[in-house]
Design an enzyme around this catalytic site. Structure first.
Site: not given
Ligand code: GLN
Length: 560
Positions: A29-30, A163, A204, A402, A533, A535
């Protein structure tokens, strides 16, 4: 009252830099710790920004498998980055840009480009100091761009790995140059082995020593564990890690990550950070911190549960990380659910199950709502289409994100327009009815395999239809949301789809790209999909309007 002076690039405030590093194991949870520290400080009146450093060579997270690496988060400017950037945006309530994200790949790329342009003036370009210097330059660039007076920098990976050593070296160099402005928070983990039953501090201690060997002494240790730390453990860590006891912060597991800033304040972390950094911060509780506390409380209060099915193809892996691939979806659902006083309960359903046993799609009837999130490729698509059809016919609230919107359009074309082979070019380029087709500017990129960072990425505006579900949910004429796709609704089918009842309630301002598809409320309680999107713009203190509209429809559906 004295007028506040406007901050410009010429009078930037003095800045404090807080590096957050992880010891012992990854996944403790950094990112949430860094976000919570940011929240505390911004509630206390500081102008905070956050930077994520990922040690991998990839230029961005866009080319990585989300099932293994977590969600690819997309910023307004189209940067495809680590999901922690989403945590920062959500906890801090700000929009970040690509300046706030760096990877080893990006750092090396800049240094090599500069070398090719003769910008090093004939000197030998070396891993040290030139790589750490580029890291420092990027941190400064982000500070200047955001005009922050507190920059939180999370270094990915765990102390002791090869890394991230150059990033630690950059941090050390910054501290050396400016000791009173650079601080280190080490997020550590204290296991409780079941055969011993006692919380162990040794890992730690080792982590702190390893960090010391990079020339860095932690200023604060955030001790993650299943249980709160007792004084004895704090004493031990204090003694063996060379740190004052009150700077060892207990961070036990919590039910809701949104309690963490509040718990940190209870542990005195806010006061300690301000004291350690020598900063005058406003006191809490104040208006800002109260708003957050109210939101955090709302996560615990709802009694009524809402059952939401998330149907996709990534869920059969049997590992722990798949839900991480949809982190922003999960969080956006929570914010909208909490404002409606309900608790979301998500069930992950693999669409492959429906393909194996088509009758099993009926199990969707027990859910109050169905979400089909974003996705790529052809696996599990037929199963998703069965779920979409089931939601449409049985009037279960449906929200497509999407790919979930593209599936809606394909299903409608197949079953309502009777174009039986309707598909997306992504799945079957030979279909006669490509209702979802590749965007014009993507063709060459796909052909030449220029796949990294080349999708339609980031925030684009859309105009909304008045009186539509989307228009009412947003209460706006024009919106801006983040995208990540290569395919789009094929405009040659738009008229036919509309005539058959599907409404394109959101269009790009030039009218060329379908951004939202929906069915009117007299036909279906909630049947909506977005090419973008939504979200990515859900925030705890300002839930995303379409998610809220979906949740409200699910609540109504439950009552029935
Ligand atoms: N694969 C689809 C596209 O490229 C939807 C992409 C997604 O759901 N982010 O258009």
């Amino acid at each position: 009252m004295a007028k506040k002076k406007k901050i410009t690039e010429k009078n930037l405030p003095d800045c404090k830099y807080i590096f957050v590093v992880g010891g012992v194991i990854s996944g403790v949870g950094k990112g949430v710790t860094a976000s919570s520290i940011g929240r505390i400080l911004s509630d206390r009146g500081q102008r905070v920004t956050a930077i994520k450093i990922d040690p991998y060579i990839n230029i961005d997270a866009g080319t990585m498998n989300p099932v293994e690496h977590g969600e690819v988060f997309v910023l307004d400017d189209g940067d495809e980055c680590d999901q922690d950037m989403g945590n920062y945006e959500r906890f801090l309530g700000i929009d970040l840009s690509r300046t706030n994200y760096m990877t080893t790949g990006r750092v090396y790329q800049s240094v090599i480009e500069r070398e090719r342009n003769l910008q090093y003036g004939g000197s030998c370009v070396q891993v040290v100091p030139h790589i750490p210097l580029e890291v420092i330059r990027r941190i400064e660039e982000a500070r200047i761009k955001t005009k922050a007076n507190v920059v939180i920098i999370e270094i990915g990976g765990t102390i002791g790995e090869y890394e991230n050593i150059l990033f630690l070296e950059a941090a050390r160099m910054m501290k050396l140059k400016n000791p009173s402005s650079v601080f280190f928070v080490m997020v550590s983990y204290l296991p409780i082995p079941s055969n011993v039953g006692e919380m162990k501090t040794k890992p730690t201690q080792h982590a702190a020593r390893t960090l010391n060997s990079s020339g860095i002494q932690p200023d604060i240790i955030v001790a993650r564990s299943k249980m709160p730390l007792d004084e004895k453990r704090k004493e031990k860590i204090s003694m063996f890690c060379n740190i004052a006891q009150d700077r060892v912060i207990s961070a036990p597991d919590v039910e809701s990550i949104y309690d963490i800033p509040i718990n940190f304040e209870k542990e005195g972390l806010g006061d300690i950070i301000c004291e350690v950094m020598g900063m005058t911060c406003s006191i809490v509780p104040n208006e800002n911190s109260k708003k957050w506390a109210k939101f955090a409380k709302s996560a615990h209060t709802p009694k009524k549960e809402l059952k939401i099915a998330v149907v996709g193809k990534y869920f059969n892996n049997g590992d722990f990380t798949f839900s991480d691939s949809y982190l922003s979806v999960i969080e956006a659902i929570k914010y909208s659910a909490y404002t409606c006083h309900v608790k979301p309960s998500l069930t992950w359903i693999s669409s492959l199950d429906f393909e194996k046993d088509p009758k099993s799609v009926k199990k969707l009837s027990q859910f109050d709502g169905i979400i089909v999130p974003g996705g790529f490729g052809s696996r599990g698509i037929e199963g998703i289409l069965m779920a979409v059809e089931y939601a449409r016919i049985n009037k279960i609230p449906y929200f497509g994100l999407c790919y979930g919107m593209q599936m809606m359009v394909i299903e409608y074309a197949r079953n309502v327009l009777k174009l039986k082979d309707a598909n997306t070019r992504e799945v079957n380029p030979d279909s006669k009815n490509l209702v979802i087709d590749v965007m014009e500017d993507q063709k060459e990129k796909i052909e030449k395999k220029k796949m990294g960072g080349t999708m339609r990425l980031g925030a684009y505006p859309a105009k909304l239809k008045k009186g539509s579900v989307a228009g009412d949910a947003y209460g706006l004429d024009t919106i801006s949301e983040r995208h990540r796709h290569r395919y789009e609704v094929n405009n040659s089918y738009k008229d036919a789809l509309e005539k058959a009842g599907l409404v394109f309630s959101g269009m790009s301002p030039d009218g060329m790209l379908c951004e939202i598809a929906e069915l009117p409320t007299n036909v279906h309680p909630f049947y909506l999909g977005t090419q973008f999107h939504p979200e990515f713009s859900g925030r705890p203190l300002s839930p995303q309007p379409l998610f809220t509209a979906f949740i409200k429809a699910c609540i109504k559906n439950k009552k029935k």
